[in-house]
Scaffold this motif. Structure first.
Motif, short mmCIF file in Angstrom:
data_model
loop_
_atom_site.label_atom_id
_atom_site.label_comp_id
_atom_site.label_asym_id
_atom_site.label_seq_id
_atom_site.Cartn_x
_atom_site.Cartn_y
_atom_site.Cartn_z
N VAL A 1 0.84 -1.21 0.00
CA VAL A 1 0.00 0.00 0.00
C VAL A 1 0.87 1.25 0.00
CG1 VAL A 1 -1.56 1.38 1.43
CG2 VAL A 1 -2.04 -1.03 1.04
N MET A 2 1.94 1.26 0.79
CA MET A 2 2.80 2.43 0.86
C MET A 2 3.56 2.67 -0.44
SD MET A 2 2.29 4.05 3.59
CE MET A 2 1.11 3.67 4.88
N VAL A 3 3.88 1.60 -1.15
CA VAL A 3 4.47 1.77 -2.47
C VAL A 3 3.48 2.45 -3.40
CG1 VAL A 3 5.36 0.56 -4.51
CG2 VAL A 3 6.05 -0.19 -2.22
N GLY A 4 2.23 2.00 -3.35
CA GLY A 4 1.20 2.63 -4.18
C GLY A 4 0.96 4.08 -3.82
N LEU A 5 0.95 4.37 -2.51
CA LEU A 5 0.78 5.76 -2.08
C LEU A 5 1.99 6.60 -2.42
CD1 LEU A 5 -0.94 5.33 1.42
CD2 LEU A 5 -1.93 6.33 -0.65
N GLY A 6 3.18 6.01 -2.36
CA GLY A 6 4.38 6.75 -2.74
C GLY A 6 4.32 7.22 -4.18
N LEU A 7 3.87 6.33 -5.07
CA LEU A 7 3.70 6.70 -6.47
C LEU A 7 2.53 7.66 -6.64
CD1 LEU A 7 4.15 3.16 -8.09
CD2 LEU A 7 5.79 5.05 -8.15
N GLY A 8 1.41 7.35 -5.97
CA GLY A 8 0.19 8.13 -6.15
C GLY A 8 0.27 9.54 -5.62
N LEU A 9 1.11 9.75 -4.58
CA LEU A 9 1.23 11.09 -4.00
C LEU A 9 2.52 11.78 -4.42
CD1 LEU A 9 -0.01 10.27 -0.38
CD2 LEU A 9 -1.34 11.06 -2.35
N GLY A 10 3.46 11.03 -4.98
CA GLY A 10 4.73 11.63 -5.38
C GLY A 10 4.70 12.25 -6.77
N ILE A 11 4.05 11.57 -7.71
CA ILE A 11 4.05 12.03 -9.10
C ILE A 11 3.17 13.27 -9.31
CG2 ILE A 11 3.31 11.40 -11.44
CD1 ILE A 11 4.33 8.57 -10.86
N PRO A 12 1.95 13.35 -8.75
CA PRO A 12 1.08 14.48 -9.10
C PRO A 12 1.59 15.85 -8.66
CG PRO A 12 -0.20 12.68 -8.17
CD PRO A 12 1.23 12.36 -7.92
#
Length: 401
Positions: A306-317
């Motif tokens: 989940v944290m990997v997904g959040l890292g991508l989801g909150l880092g890129i935008p």
């Protein structure tokens, strides 16, 4: 030269952010040592964000007129002054005043650095430059808390509270080390963005900035993503308590999320060139939605994914929404637009966590994270009808004419 200013800006951003988040951590211990209760700690946290509600847009205008590096230097000096105030005087009222001063300083630093990137990358794709700035800021957020708390703990009696004076001195040192970068950044800004003062001599109002087609969409998406970061820090401990996950494990999970966000911002230009800014933002936010929806249902090891997904989801935008704002506005109003973005972000940070918590709390942690996911789904809906790269669209139409 491009490599030179990018490296200089990165070092400055790392140091400035390390100081900022270090202060956010250590000031809580300072307040507790002064006898503060939970209510005061909440007011203290809000005092950092309040200056942005009134000063973000004016600071953006000043950055357009005098240059981002000037505003960044003023911000660093302001933050140092606020920190020194805490060192020189004691009392809860002093902490409130000093935190507001430091919050203002941090605002000036962020707006100044973003305005500098917007000016020097004008005419080119700003995604890479904003990605560099965002990655450096995230690196500072990784470095600051452990560095400051370790130094404060080493100076404390065995088993006692951390020495907040030492911690604050470390924060002042970070800010002071960031200041000399002004020299190279100012020279670069003057060389690339000459004539800005004349171009921005007329006052720019909020209405002028908001006239940019689609700007409101970029502000909504940006605010939703940034609030998600705040909600995650606030409510992941609640999930951890329900799942009987230790505080140390929570720290590792949040550190993993931050590290993935840093990595996600490297090479953004190639990804944007291949898939487009809009596809990248929608895809990354979708990853965050799925991660938030799954988190209440998993334990420790599931939370790693989940944290990997959040890292991508909150880092890129975040860097891409900054580049989006810049692409929608004229060069003479980049700073004002980024200041308005900061105002909206801070307003969202103050109001939305309270709203989400109040509405979803009766349902428990499941309701909180699912409400946050719904907020991001709304951001995707707003994004669906947007043109996130109007300059590219204009060039495409021109080639077809």
């Amino acid at each position: 030269m491009t490599t030179g200013w990018r490296m200089t800006l990165s070092v400055q951003a790392v140091l400035a952010q390390a100081s900022w988040v270090g202060i956010r951590v250590i000031i809580g211990y300072r307040a507790l040592s002064e006898g503060a209760d939970a209510v005061f700690l909440g007011v203290l946290a809000s005092s950092f964000a309040l200056p942005a509600l009134v000063a973000a847009l004016p600071s953006g205008r000043l950055a357009d007129r005098f240059g981002g590096p000037v505003m960044t230097l003023v911000g660093l000096v302001t933050a140092i002054a606020g920190t020194v105030t805490m060192l020189a005087f004691r009392g809860l009222s002093v902490l409130l005043a000093a935190s507001a001063i430091i919050g203002l300083g941090n605002l000036l630093v962020i707006v100044g650095q973003q305005a500098f990137v917007a000016h020097v990358s004008h005419g080119d794709s700003p995604d890479s430059a904003f990605g560099t700035l965002a990655a450096a800021a995230s690196t500072g957020q990784l470095i600051g808390p452990p560095a400051v708390t370790l130094a404060a703990s080493l100076g404390a009696p065995t088993g006692g509270q951390p020495d907040t004076t030492i911690g604050l001195l470390v924060c002042v040192s970070f800010s002071a080390l960031a200041a000399p970068a002004y020299l190279l950044l100012r020279l670069t800004d003057a060389r690339i963005s000459g004539g800005r003062q004349e171009a921005s001599s007329d006052p720019i109002t909020v209405g002028d900035v908001l006239k940019a087609p689609g700007l409101w969409r970029s502000l909504v998406v940006s605010g939703a993503v940034l609030v998600t970061v705040d909600l995650m820090y606030a409510f992941v401990p609640v999930w951890a308590a329900e799942q009987k996950v230790s505080a140390a494990a929570v720290g590792m999970l949040l550190g993993l999320r931050a590290a993935i966000s840093v990595l996600s911002r490297l090479g953004l230009t190639r990804l944007v060139n291949r898939f487009g800014r809009k596809v990248m933002i929608i895809s990354s936010i979708t990853a965050a939605v799925l991660s938030l929806a799954i988190l209440p249902l998993v334990g420790l090891w599931g939370a790693v994914a989940v944290m990997v997904g959040l890292g991508l989801g909150l880092g890129i935008p975040q860097p891409l929404t900054m580049a989006w704002v810049v692409s929608l506005t004229a060069a003479s109003s980049h700073g004002a637009a980024l200041g308005l973005r900061m105002t909206v972000n801070r307003l969202a940070q103050i109001t939305l966590p309270i709203a989400v918590g109040s509405l979803a709390a009766p349902v428990g942690v499941l309701g909180i994270f699912w409400a946050n996911a719904a907020l991001l789904v709304g951001a995707i809906a707003v994004l669906a009808g947007a043109d996130t790269d109007p300059r590219a669209s204009q060039e495409k139409n021109y080639r077809h004419d």
